[in-house]
Write a protein that holds these residues in place. Structure first.
Motif, PDB file in Angstrom:
ATOM      1  N   GLY A 173      56.444  27.563 -60.307  1.00 48.00           N
ATOM      2  CA  GLY A 173      57.427  27.518 -61.382  1.00 48.00           C
ATOM      3  C   GLY A 173      58.345  28.729 -61.338  1.00 48.00           C
ATOM      4  O   GLY A 173      57.875  29.857 -61.175  1.00 48.00           O
ATOM      5  N   PHE A 174      59.656  28.501 -61.520  1.00 41.63           N
ATOM      6  CA  PHE A 174      60.628  29.589 -61.413  1.00 41.63           C
ATOM      7  C   PHE A 174      61.476  29.699 -62.680  1.00 41.63           C
ATOM      8  O   PHE A 174      61.775  28.708 -63.345  1.00 41.63           O
ATOM      9  N   TYR A 175      61.862  30.943 -62.959  1.00 42.17           N
ATOM     10  CA  TYR A 175      62.709  31.247 -64.112  1.00 42.17           C
ATOM     11  C   TYR A 175      63.731  32.281 -63.672  1.00 42.17           C
ATOM     12  O   TYR A 175      63.382  33.310 -63.088  1.00 42.17           O
ATOM     13  N   SER A 176      65.002  32.024 -63.948  1.00 42.43           N
ATOM     14  CA  SER A 176      66.064  32.941 -63.538  1.00 42.43           C
ATOM     15  C   SER A 176      66.145  34.132 -64.482  1.00 42.43           C
ATOM     16  O   SER A 176      66.113  33.977 -65.703  1.00 42.43           O
ATOM     17  N   LEU A 177      66.255  35.319 -63.907  1.00 43.93           N
ATOM     18  CA  LEU A 177      66.384  36.554 -64.681  1.00 43.93           C
ATOM     19  C   LEU A 177      67.760  37.161 -64.438  1.00 43.93           C
ATOM     20  O   LEU A 177      67.910  38.282 -63.967  1.00 43.93           O
ATOM     21  N   GLY A 178      68.787  36.386 -64.763  1.00 47.82           N
ATOM     22  CA  GLY A 178      70.148  36.891 -64.631  1.00 47.82           C
ATOM     23  C   GLY A 178      70.480  37.915 -65.690  1.00 47.82           C
ATOM     24  O   GLY A 178      71.259  38.837 -65.450  1.00 47.82           O
ATOM     25  N   MET A 234      77.717  38.972 -70.629  1.00 48.94           N
ATOM     26  CA  MET A 234      76.424  38.865 -69.959  1.00 48.94           C
ATOM     27  C   MET A 234      75.641  40.165 -69.884  1.00 48.94           C
ATOM     28  O   MET A 234      74.425  40.159 -69.944  1.00 48.94           O
ATOM     29  N   TYR A 235      76.316  41.266 -69.725  1.00 48.59           N
ATOM     30  CA  TYR A 235      75.609  42.458 -69.295  1.00 48.59           C
ATOM     31  C   TYR A 235      75.697  43.632 -70.254  1.00 48.59           C
ATOM     32  O   TYR A 235      75.374  44.746 -69.908  1.00 48.59           O
ATOM     33  N   THR A 236      76.137  43.392 -71.465  1.00 47.36           N
ATOM     34  CA  THR A 236      76.042  44.431 -72.477  1.00 47.36           C
ATOM     35  C   THR A 236      75.492  43.845 -73.759  1.00 47.36           C
ATOM     36  O   THR A 236      75.605  42.661 -74.027  1.00 47.36           O
ATOM     37  N   GLU A 239      75.427  28.088 -62.652  1.00 49.11           N
ATOM     38  CA  GLU A 239      76.145  28.139 -63.922  1.00 49.11           C
ATOM     39  C   GLU A 239      76.033  29.513 -64.575  1.00 49.11           C
ATOM     40  O   GLU A 239      76.996  30.025 -65.160  1.00 49.11           O
ATOM     41  N   GLU A 240      74.850  30.110 -64.453  1.00 46.73           N
ATOM     42  CA  GLU A 240      74.603  31.413 -65.078  1.00 46.73           C
ATOM     43  C   GLU A 240      75.332  32.543 -64.366  1.00 46.73           C
ATOM     44  O   GLU A 240      75.839  33.476 -64.992  1.00 46.73           O
ATOM     45  N   ALA A 263      80.972  34.418 -61.881  1.00 44.31           N
ATOM     46  CA  ALA A 263      81.310  35.449 -60.904  1.00 44.31           C
ATOM     47  C   ALA A 263      82.602  35.137 -60.169  1.00 44.31           C
ATOM     48  O   ALA A 263      83.395  36.037 -59.864  1.00 44.31           O
ATOM     49  N   PHE A 264      82.846  33.849 -59.882  1.00 48.51           N
ATOM     50  CA  PHE A 264      84.044  33.472 -59.127  1.00 48.51           C
ATOM     51  C   PHE A 264      85.247  33.178 -60.029  1.00 48.51           C
ATOM     52  O   PHE A 264      86.306  32.819 -59.536  1.00 48.51           O
TER      53      PHE A 264
END
Length: 532
Positions: free
Chosen positions: A57-62, A393-395, A455-456, A461-462
């Protein structure tokens, strides 16, 4: 001035590295035993992982915060073992959290093993050697220098042909049941805590049989002749474990009122972990890595190289190849490879750092020579803006501590093949990762998971709001000063940006400052391209 001196020093050290290789011993493959999986974390998801074997099982940690929360949760709930393998663990807030949780786990009987590269261990020997005294903690160092302290950096310069080859792997395994792999080192700016700089990065958490593969990789390094126990490289006059423990205990007490801890506790991901209802995606996965002997054998001995294992996946690409990589320096072989895919009708999209966002302008210097050729051959080439992603996303606004990050840099190393196969790991696309350092990469085959990560991360990014799109346009006609003829058939590279519907064009390195361009150009004059 300090940037200029840094550029000169970087060029000098790289040049010395290129001049100091000696004959290396032949590669002899080491044998490691695959350990059985543990079910410690199999109940974290909505579906029991054991029922889905042999899939994991996988979970994205973006999300930067999710990536730290996951590490903290796994360490706090470890029952048997914690294995950490990192290029860098800083002694900032994030690093202290990790070391404190490692010590807590060891106190309750969990076996903790840590492999660190020696690149970032200056001034940390006392702390790490002291932690190594704990009966349940063992710390080993990859390819350490002979000298410690003041003379260490000099050794990096004069023996860079050997000590300049580093372990860049980033792997995190708990109970041989759950693992985290990706691009993040352990430091504040990888997890959205640094107030001045943030890295755009990506990890994945895997639960199930894939953890045994990462443990196998870890054990291969742990037992390597290139790894040394801390007790063999530094000696302490007296035991200081209690003093270190008191310091970390004080640190734990101070965390109670830390605004980040309250934010962590209130996040959706934290609640999903506590309630054991993670939405995992189940997939086949393979872990690929450089042999640790890579750094002590012939530079171009492909038997030790991870890249040879990844090429077959990429050659099977039928429709699209999307690449996000912070340190992108092609060579002629890579350019030929891209041409093969383009000739098959494959759409290639690449995102890397712009010169304004680059933390290593010397890397950009050698990537720069391929920019125009890549665009002309049909590659869609993008470069991250230095103010990208900062609001969404990052703050996080934590009690007013952070409003916007001042400096955004790309650090994720992720590829997507045909929107089905995801590659996540530590490997940069440059000669240093290919030939000099060691790396590790996870290859995950699940179309739904790949699209969620796309999507995440990839879609945003592009987007031209977050990245410059490189293009070619005609150069305005001009008169040749020697012949007097009008020149009308030349083209030039242009960086295209879009903000709030407004299109802006840059014609010099995405509008980078004079000092950034000077740093880049100084290094470019040195014959060190193969070392970048």
């Amino acid at each position: 001035m300090k940037h200029l001196l840094a550029a000169l020093l970087s060029a000098l050290l790289l040049f010395m590295t290129g001049c100091s290789y000696k004959h290396a011993p032949d590669y002899v493959e080491q044998k490691t035993v695959l350990k059985p999986a543990s079910s410690s974390f199999y109940q974290l998801g909505l579906v029991d992982v054991e029922r889905m074997a042999p899939l994991s099982g996988f979970y994205s940690l973006g999300s930067n915060f999710d990536a730290l929360i996951a590490r903290m949760y796994l360490m706090q709930h470890a029952k048997k073992s914690i294995d950490l393998q990192y290029y860098m663990i800083h002694l900032d807030l994030t690093g202290k959290i990790i070391y404190k949780l490692a010590l807590d786990a060891a106190d309750r009987g969990v076996k903790v093993r840590i492999i660190l590269d020696d690149i970032d261990l200056s001034h940390k020997d006392e702390l790490l050697a002291t932690l190594d005294m704990h009966e349940n903690i063992e710390i080993r160092v990859f390819n350490p220098t002979y000298f410690r302290g003041l003379f260490k950096m000099l050794e990096f310069g004069f023996r860079s042909g050997s000590v300049g080859r580093r372990m860049h792997n980033k792997a995190f395994i708990v109970d041989n049941s759950a693992m985290i792999i990706g691009g993040r080192n352990i430091a504040d700016n990888y997890f959205g805590i640094d107030h001045k700089k943030v890295f755009i990065d990506n990890d994945v958490m895997g639960i199930g049989p894939v953890a045994t593969q990462v443990t196998y990789q870890f054990d291969t390094y742990w037992n390597s002749d290139n790894v040394y126990g801390y007790s063999t490289i530094t000696k302490l006059k007296e035991k200081k474990l209690n003093k270190i423990r008191e310091h970390l205990d004080d640190f734990k007490i101070s965390l109670k009122d830390n605004p980040y801890m309250a934010t962590f506790n209130d996040m959706n991901f934290t609640r999903e972990l506590r309630n054991k209802n993670l939405k995992l995606r189940f997939a086949e996965a393979n872990i690929h890595y450089d042999a640790p002997e890579k750094i002590s054998t012939y530079l171009y001995d492909k038997r030790t190289h991870l890249s040879q294992e990844l090429i077959p996946y990429m050659l099977e690409t039928k429709e699209s190849l999307k690449i996000i990589n912070p340190y992108f320096v092609p060579n002629e072989k890579m350019m030929d490879f891209f041409q093969i895919l383009l000739d098959k009708g494959v759409k290639i999209e690449i995102l890397t750092n712009s010169l304004p966002s680059a933390d290593a302008p010397f890397v950009y210097a050698f990537y720069k020579r391929y920019q125009k050729r890549l665009v002309e051959m049909g590659v869609d080439l993008y470069e991250v803006k230095s103010n990208a992603f900062e609001k969404k996303m990052y703050t996080h606004k934590v009690n007013g501590l952070i409003e916007d990050f001042l400096d955004v840099q790309l650090h994720a190393k992720t590829m997507l093949i045909d929107d089905k196969i995801l590659m996540v790991g530590s490997m940069n696309l440059d000669p240093r990762s290919t030939y000099h350092n060691t790396e590790v990469v996870a290859v995950i085959n699940n179309e739904i998971f790949a699209k969620e990560v796309a999507e995440e991360l990839f879609t945003q990014a592009f987007d031209k709001k977050n990245a410059f799109k490189l293009s070619i346009e005609d150069t305005p006609a001009y008169e040749d000063p020697d012949s007097g003829k009008e020149i009308t058939d030349e083209t030039r590279l242009v960086w295209i940006s879009e903000d709030n519907g407004k299109i802006t064009k840059f014609y010099k390195d995405a509008g980078a400052s004079f000092m950034k361009r000077l740093e880049m150009n100084i290094v470019y004059m040195f014959p060190v391209g193969s070392m970048i």
